[in-house]
Design an enzyme around this catalytic site. Structure first.
Site, short mmCIF file in Angstrom:
data_model
loop_
_atom_site.label_atom_id
_atom_site.label_comp_id
_atom_site.label_asym_id
_atom_site.label_seq_id
_atom_site.Cartn_x
_atom_site.Cartn_y
_atom_site.Cartn_z
N PHE A 149 0.81 -1.22 0.00
CA PHE A 149 0.00 0.00 0.00
C PHE A 149 0.83 1.26 0.00
O PHE A 149 0.37 2.31 -0.46
CB PHE A 149 -0.93 0.02 1.23
N LYS A 173 -1.14 -7.61 -8.79
CA LYS A 173 -2.07 -7.67 -7.68
C LYS A 173 -1.65 -6.60 -6.69
O LYS A 173 -0.79 -6.80 -5.84
CB LYS A 173 -2.05 -9.06 -7.02
N GLU A 176 -5.15 -3.72 -1.75
CA GLU A 176 -6.57 -3.38 -1.77
C GLU A 176 -6.86 -2.06 -1.04
O GLU A 176 -7.96 -1.54 -1.13
CB GLU A 176 -7.39 -4.51 -1.14
N SER A 226 5.65 -7.16 3.96
CA SER A 226 6.20 -7.53 5.26
C SER A 226 7.01 -8.82 5.16
O SER A 226 6.80 -9.64 4.26
CB SER A 226 5.08 -7.69 6.28
N CYS A 281 9.60 1.63 3.44
CA CYS A 281 10.49 0.54 3.83
C CYS A 281 11.92 1.02 3.99
O CYS A 281 12.74 0.34 4.59
CB CYS A 281 10.42 -0.59 2.80
N GLU A 383 9.53 -3.78 13.07
CA GLU A 383 9.23 -2.66 12.18
C GLU A 383 7.91 -2.00 12.62
O GLU A 383 6.87 -2.66 12.68
CB GLU A 383 9.12 -3.14 10.74
#
Length: 499
Positions: A149, A173, A176, A226, A281, A383
């Site tokens: 995201f 993909k 969402e 992740s 990240c 994290e």
């Protein structure tokens, strides 16, 4: 309410699974859209379209594919403001930050424009009498990308730009949480001249992910997200015999040596730790000043800058960062601050109770700053992915080098110093994949490769750059002999080159 489906075979397709996911505007804290979650059957349709489109696209000359990329680059530039505003409305990052992330993705499109050169093989003339040896790089087939995201434009472009330029067809993909920008990027790819089926976007959840991993027609999978999911995707891809590059989590350190320019170091920390609300990240989440004197000097500069951070709606061009992506993620980040207090760290600045006037329902949080964080604390180990910076005081240079080297994550690290010997020694010794010297976010440019070490990356090839071309192609080596009428009898030994 706007309904978002899928983009399959060059067309928008309404979802048919009956399952949906809400899409929110984080600034307002309101649901604004609904995205369809694909079924296995819908993923199957997308893969079938991509497989059908592959032979003709693979046979298309690299020069033609490059021209599609040139047109695509031009279209993205023309629609930059639209893409940035759309991204900002679903993610929450400020419009200037969103624009910058689209630009970093566009740089990989620019790199892909050079695909005729990048696909050149090697040639060795006359390795033996009448014999030549050469290699060629060929596309894999249908490949897929599963993206996070926090960068709904940049990370997908890192993947599909090179994959498509190499002659593959692509299944994306996306997350969402913010699906609109990937859909728009697919539309622009078709407008640039890519044939139907070359780029497909299938919105979904774990059902879609597993369908990608289990489909034998999909030859390779690229993932960013992740670490637990990266491990899952890498291992399941390996079981199915797929190529896989899976980028996981991070805990990026910034070493601040006693001789560093503390003004520059504190400015670097402010931007890298709190930009995009820490949802990067490559965000710096751990500052490591070397020695208590350096730590005190750094905090003297840092504290007022954290206190003066301007948090605002994503449309405010003067805001340093906007809201977090969802209410659930906001609650998770706040829980880490609670945990840090319980673990005994000193919370110097507490942003948990920040409220944005006029946007009280938005997912806002102010910057948080911890001091005296230690290696055994979960806020150091895990994290957080939010606007939280931890200061871990190191006794000396060796300890400062050891901290990021021993951490389970190895994505990025930086050192701030005026000492060239220390910087060079650190860059060579530290066990982390990407290193910055007086650079807080050491993300390589598109013609180099992006990738961490240890639990930050799984697979032996990195994102974009030459590694990207390597990942999305397979090499074929041809040994060719044209004897020119010379008769050569049978030889029952292994072929060798005779001097």
């Amino acid at each position: 309410m706007q309904q978002i489906g899928h983009f399959i075979g060059g067309e928008h397709v309404a979802g048919s699974s009956g399952r949906t996911h809400p899409v929110y505007n984080p600034t307002l804290g309101e649901q604004t859209k609904e995205v369809a979650l694909a079924s296995v059957e819908e993923m199957d349709r997308a893969v079938a379209n991509a497989q059908e489109a592959f032979p003709a696209w693979a046979a298309t000359s690299p020069m033609h594919r490059a021209r599609v990329m040139f047109r695509y680059k031009d279209l993205i530039e023309k629609h930059m403001d639209e893409l940035a505003e759309l991204l900002s409305s679903e993610h929450g990052k400020t419009v200037p930050d969103a624009r910058g992330s689209v630009q970093r993705g566009l740089e990989v499109v620019e790199f892909a424009c050079g695909i005729p050169h990048l696909l050149k093989g090697e040639f060795s003339d006359s390795v033996a009498t009448g014999m030549d040896l050469y290699s060629m790089r060929q596309p894999l087939g249908v490949v897929a990308g599963i993206t996070p995201f926090n960068f709904p434009a940049m990370v997908p472009m890192w993947m599909y730009s090179i994959a498509i330029a190499c002659g593959n067809t692509f299944i994306l993909k996306p997350s969402e949480k913010d699906p609109s920008v990937p859909m728009r990027l697919a539309e622009l790819m078709m407008e640039a001249g890519a044939p139907a089926g070359v780029m497909n976007v299938v919105n979904g959840d774990k059902v879609s992910v597993d369908a990608i991993l289990d489909d034998p027609r999909i030859q390779a999978v690229s993932f960013v997200g992740s670490t637990p999911i990266a491990k899952y995707i890498y291992s399941r891809s390996a079981e199915q015999g797929k190529r896989c590059q899976a980028m996981g989590g991070a805990k990026n350190h910034m070493i601040v040596m006693p001789d560093a320019d503390m003004e520059m170091a504190s400015d670097a920390l402010i931007g890298s730790a709190y930009g995009s609300a820490g949802e990067r990240c490559m965000a710096i989440s751990v500052a490591v000043p070397v020695g208590d004197e350096a730590a005190d000097k750094l905090l003297e500069k840092l504290i007022p800058k954290v206190e003066n951070l301007k948090v605002g709606p994503s449309t405010d061009p003067d805001a340093h960062f906007g809201p977090l992506v969802t209410a659930e993620h906001l609650a998770k980040v706040k829980s880490y601050v609670d945990l840090g207090i319980e673990e005994g760290a000193d919370l110097l600045i507490d942003g948990r109770e920040f409220r944005m006037q006029g946007y009280e329902n938005g997912y806002f949080m102010g910057g948080c700053l911890f001091d005296n964080v230690t290696e055994d604390m979960r806020i150091y180990k895990e994290e957080i992915f939010g606007p939280v910076l931890s200061v871990v005081r190191a006794k000396d240079f060796d300890e400062a080098t050891r901290l990021p080297s021993d951490h389970e994550f190895g994505n990025g690290v930086s050192i701030f110093t005026h000492n060239g010997d220390a910087a060079r020694d650190f860059a060579r010794k530290v066990q982390v994949g990407m290193v910055g010297v007086n650079v807080p976010i050491p993300v390589p440019l598109s013609f180099h490769t992006f990738g961490g070490w240890k639990n930050s990356a799984f697979g032996d090839t990195n994102q974009h750059g030459p590694e990207g071309v390597k990942f999305y192609t397979k090499i074929k080596t041809v040994t060719s002999r044209w004897p020119g009428g010379v008769q050569i009898g049978p030889d029952f030994t292994i072929p060798t080159i005779k001097s």
